[in-house]
Design an enzyme around this catalytic site. Structure first.
Site, PDB file in Angstrom:
ATOM      1  N   ALA A 223     -35.023 -15.522  -8.100  1.00 38.77           N
ATOM      2  CA  ALA A 223     -36.252 -15.993  -7.442  1.00 38.77           C
ATOM      3  C   ALA A 223     -36.740 -17.335  -7.987  1.00 38.77           C
ATOM      4  O   ALA A 223     -37.479 -18.050  -7.300  1.00 38.77           O
ATOM      5  CB  ALA A 223     -37.344 -14.935  -7.573  1.00 38.77           C
TER       6      ALA A 223
ATOM      7  N   TYR B 261     -27.601  -6.355  -2.286  1.00 40.59           N
ATOM      8  CA  TYR B 261     -26.822  -6.964  -3.368  1.00 40.59           C
ATOM      9  C   TYR B 261     -25.536  -6.209  -3.724  1.00 40.59           C
ATOM     10  O   TYR B 261     -24.789  -6.654  -4.589  1.00 40.59           O
ATOM     11  CB  TYR B 261     -27.701  -7.111  -4.625  1.00 40.59           C
ATOM     12  CG  TYR B 261     -28.903  -8.005  -4.381  1.00 40.59           C
ATOM     13  CD1 TYR B 261     -28.744  -9.357  -4.103  1.00 40.59           C
ATOM     14  CD2 TYR B 261     -30.201  -7.487  -4.414  1.00 40.59           C
ATOM     15  CE1 TYR B 261     -29.841 -10.182  -3.874  1.00 40.59           C
ATOM     16  CE2 TYR B 261     -31.304  -8.298  -4.184  1.00 40.59           C
ATOM     17  CZ  TYR B 261     -31.110  -9.643  -3.913  1.00 40.59           C
ATOM     18  OH  TYR B 261     -32.200 -10.457  -3.682  1.00 40.59           O
TER      19      TYR B 261
ATOM     20  N   HIS C  90     -25.867 -17.761  -4.411  1.00 34.20           N
ATOM     21  CA  HIS C  90     -26.646 -16.571  -4.080  1.00 34.20           C
ATOM     22  C   HIS C  90     -25.710 -15.513  -3.529  1.00 34.20           C
ATOM     23  O   HIS C  90     -24.785 -15.826  -2.767  1.00 34.20           O
ATOM     24  CB  HIS C  90     -27.731 -16.892  -3.053  1.00 34.20           C
ATOM     25  CG  HIS C  90     -28.684 -17.908  -3.563  1.00 34.20           C
ATOM     26  ND1 HIS C  90     -29.622 -17.620  -4.518  1.00 34.20           N
ATOM     27  CD2 HIS C  90     -28.789 -19.237  -3.307  1.00 34.20           C
ATOM     28  CE1 HIS C  90     -30.286 -18.719  -4.815  1.00 34.20           C
ATOM     29  NE2 HIS C  90     -29.794 -19.715  -4.105  1.00 34.20           N
TER      30      HIS C  90
ATOM     31  N   GLU D 222     -25.235 -24.036  -7.176  1.00 29.71           N
ATOM     32  CA  GLU D 222     -26.211 -22.955  -6.952  1.00 29.71           C
ATOM     33  C   GLU D 222     -25.536 -21.866  -6.131  1.00 29.71           C
ATOM     34  O   GLU D 222     -24.927 -22.165  -5.092  1.00 29.71           O
ATOM     35  CB  GLU D 222     -27.415 -23.539  -6.198  1.00 29.71           C
ATOM     36  CG  GLU D 222     -28.432 -22.485  -5.778  1.00 29.71           C
ATOM     37  CD  GLU D 222     -29.585 -23.077  -4.961  1.00 29.71           C
ATOM     38  OE1 GLU D 222     -29.989 -24.236  -5.203  1.00 29.71           O
ATOM     39  OE2 GLU D 222     -30.065 -22.371  -4.066  1.00 29.71           O
TER      40      GLU D 222
ATOM     41  N   PRO E 127     -33.438 -13.972 -13.251  1.00 30.25           N
ATOM     42  CA  PRO E 127     -34.184 -12.723 -13.289  1.00 30.25           C
ATOM     43  C   PRO E 127     -33.684 -11.661 -12.306  1.00 30.25           C
ATOM     44  O   PRO E 127     -33.326 -11.982 -11.172  1.00 30.25           O
ATOM     45  CB  PRO E 127     -35.621 -13.147 -12.938  1.00 30.25           C
ATOM     46  CG  PRO E 127     -35.503 -14.507 -12.354  1.00 30.25           C
ATOM     47  CD  PRO E 127     -34.288 -15.133 -12.957  1.00 30.25           C
ATOM     48  N   ASN E 128     -33.680 -10.455 -12.813  1.00 26.03           N
ATOM     49  CA  ASN E 128     -33.347  -9.231 -12.058  1.00 26.03           C
ATOM     50  C   ASN E 128     -31.857  -9.083 -11.752  1.00 26.03           C
ATOM     51  O   ASN E 128     -31.437  -8.052 -11.230  1.00 26.03           O
ATOM     52  CB  ASN E 128     -34.173  -9.147 -10.753  1.00 26.03           C
ATOM     53  CG  ASN E 128     -35.658  -9.157 -11.044  1.00 26.03           C
ATOM     54  OD1 ASN E 128     -36.128  -8.347 -11.835  1.00 26.03           O
ATOM     55  ND2 ASN E 128     -36.396 -10.092 -10.476  1.00 26.03           N
TER      56      ASN E 128
ATOM     57  N   ASN F 193     -27.038 -18.754 -10.594  1.00 26.89           N
ATOM     58  CA  ASN F 193     -27.855 -17.974  -9.664  1.00 26.89           C
ATOM     59  C   ASN F 193     -29.193 -17.771 -10.360  1.00 26.89           C
ATOM     60  O   ASN F 193     -29.320 -16.914 -11.241  1.00 26.89           O
ATOM     61  CB  ASN F 193     -27.198 -16.636  -9.337  1.00 26.89           C
ATOM     62  CG  ASN F 193     -27.986 -15.874  -8.274  1.00 26.89           C
ATOM     63  OD1 ASN F 193     -29.121 -16.206  -7.967  1.00 26.89           O
ATOM     64  ND2 ASN F 193     -27.372 -14.826  -7.723  1.00 26.89           N
TER      65      ASN F 193
ATOM     66  N   ARG G 204     -30.064  -2.367  -8.208  1.00 26.80           N
ATOM     67  CA  ARG G 204     -31.163  -2.981  -7.462  1.00 26.80           C
ATOM     68  C   ARG G 204     -30.800  -3.167  -5.972  1.00 26.80           C
ATOM     69  O   ARG G 204     -29.722  -3.715  -5.679  1.00 26.80           O
ATOM     70  CB  ARG G 204     -31.363  -4.338  -8.129  1.00 26.80           C
ATOM     71  CG  ARG G 204     -32.053  -5.355  -7.342  1.00 26.80           C
ATOM     72  CD  ARG G 204     -31.912  -6.743  -7.983  1.00 26.80           C
ATOM     73  NE  ARG G 204     -32.902  -7.599  -7.380  1.00 26.80           N
ATOM     74  CZ  ARG G 204     -32.824  -8.916  -7.320  1.00 26.80           C
ATOM     75  NH1 ARG G 204     -31.811  -9.544  -7.870  1.00 26.80           N
ATOM     76  NH2 ARG G 204     -33.766  -9.600  -6.745  1.00 26.80           N
TER      77      ARG G 204
ATOM     78  N   ARG H 122     -33.015 -14.124   5.399  1.00 32.50           N
ATOM     79  CA  ARG H 122     -34.054 -13.297   4.784  1.00 32.50           C
ATOM     80  C   ARG H 122     -35.437 -13.946   4.961  1.00 32.50           C
ATOM     81  O   ARG H 122     -35.603 -14.810   5.805  1.00 32.50           O
ATOM     82  CB  ARG H 122     -33.675 -13.050   3.322  1.00 32.50           C
ATOM     83  CG  ARG H 122     -32.312 -12.350   3.207  1.00 32.50           C
ATOM     84  CD  ARG H 122     -31.950 -12.058   1.772  1.00 32.50           C
ATOM     85  NE  ARG H 122     -32.891 -11.145   1.159  1.00 32.50           N
ATOM     86  CZ  ARG H 122     -32.970 -10.936  -0.175  1.00 32.50           C
ATOM     87  NH1 ARG H 122     -32.147 -11.576  -0.993  1.00 32.50           N
ATOM     88  NH2 ARG H 122     -33.859 -10.105  -0.665  1.00 32.50           N
TER      89      ARG H 122
HETATM   90  C1  DQA Z   1     -30.655 -14.164  -4.934  1.00 29.42           C
HETATM   91  C2  DQA Z   1     -31.610 -14.477  -3.774  1.00 29.42           C
HETATM   92  C3  DQA Z   1     -33.030 -14.702  -4.286  1.00 29.42           C
HETATM   93  O1  DQA Z   1     -33.894 -14.987  -3.205  1.00 29.42           O
HETATM   94  C4  DQA Z   1     -33.526 -13.461  -4.996  1.00 29.42           C
HETATM   95  O2  DQA Z   1     -34.805 -13.685  -5.531  1.00 29.42           O
HETATM   96  C5  DQA Z   1     -32.580 -12.978  -6.051  1.00 29.42           C
HETATM   97  C6  DQA Z   1     -31.149 -13.000  -5.769  1.00 29.42           C
HETATM   98  C7  DQA Z   1     -29.234 -13.824  -4.433  1.00 29.42           C
HETATM   99  O3  DQA Z   1     -28.317 -13.874  -5.246  1.00 29.42           O
HETATM  100  O4  DQA Z   1     -29.052 -13.478  -3.264  1.00 29.42           O
HETATM  101  O5  DQA Z   1     -32.986 -12.490  -7.093  1.00 29.42           O
HETATM  102  O6  DQA Z   1     -30.559 -15.319  -5.755  1.00 29.42           O
END
Ligand code: DQA
Length: 139
Positions: free
Chosen positions: A74, A22, A97, A95, A9-10, A71, A17, A104
């Site tokens: 959240a 990011y 990020h 995994e 998501p996102n 990735n 964003r 954070r």
């Molecule tokens: C993320 C870190 C997560 O905590 C966050 O919710 C994201 C992006 C990252 O790539 O840094 O959406 O996965």
């Protein structure tokens, strides 16, 4: 090798964003540079904002590929269902990020997924994906 990148998501909003966290690159442009760099491998990209669609994709590619770079956004911090899907499939999952989640908020320090993954890479910007890819290609 057959490697899949799956974003949650996102992450469709990368480049738009929260740029200070990011970065300002969009993912499709970055993915295209990866494809051009690793032409002898099959790289695919899938993104969804929906937990069930991410699980369906893990089931679809999780028995017939060499690696999955995930990735989960959240959902990393909340989803037992995605953790179960990773445990259920045979393809190893890394995994990733973009941000250093450990710098954070405390709720980002916990991953529900990490224990089912081959490893975790966090905090290298979009380069986190290339580092994961290199690990699969160098094994
Ligand atoms: C993320 C870190 C997560 O905590 C966050 O919710 C994201 C992006 C990252 O790539 O840094 O959406 O996965």
């Amino acid at each position: 090798m057959k490697i899949h990148i799956i974003n949650g998501p996102n992450l469709n909003l990368l480049g738009v964003r929260e740029k200070s966290i990011y970065g300002d690159a969009d993912f499709i442009t970055y993915f295209n540079t990866l494809q051009q760099r690793y032409t002898s491998h099959s790289l695919t990209y899938f993104q969804s904002n929906k937990e069930g669609e991410l699980i369906d994709k893990l089931h679809e590619v999780g028995f017939n590929s060499d690696g999955i770079i995930l990735n989960a956004g959240a959902y990393t911090h909340t989803s037992i269902a995605i953790a179960d899907a990773i445990a259920a499939i045979s393809t190893p999952v890394i995994e990733v990020h973009i941000s250093n989640v450990y710098k954070r908020e405390a709720f980002r320090h916990k991953s529900m997924l990490a224990a089912s993954c081959k490893g975790v890479i966090a905090g290298f910007g979009l380069d986190s994906y290339r580092l994961a890819l290199e690990n699969f290609l160098n094994q």
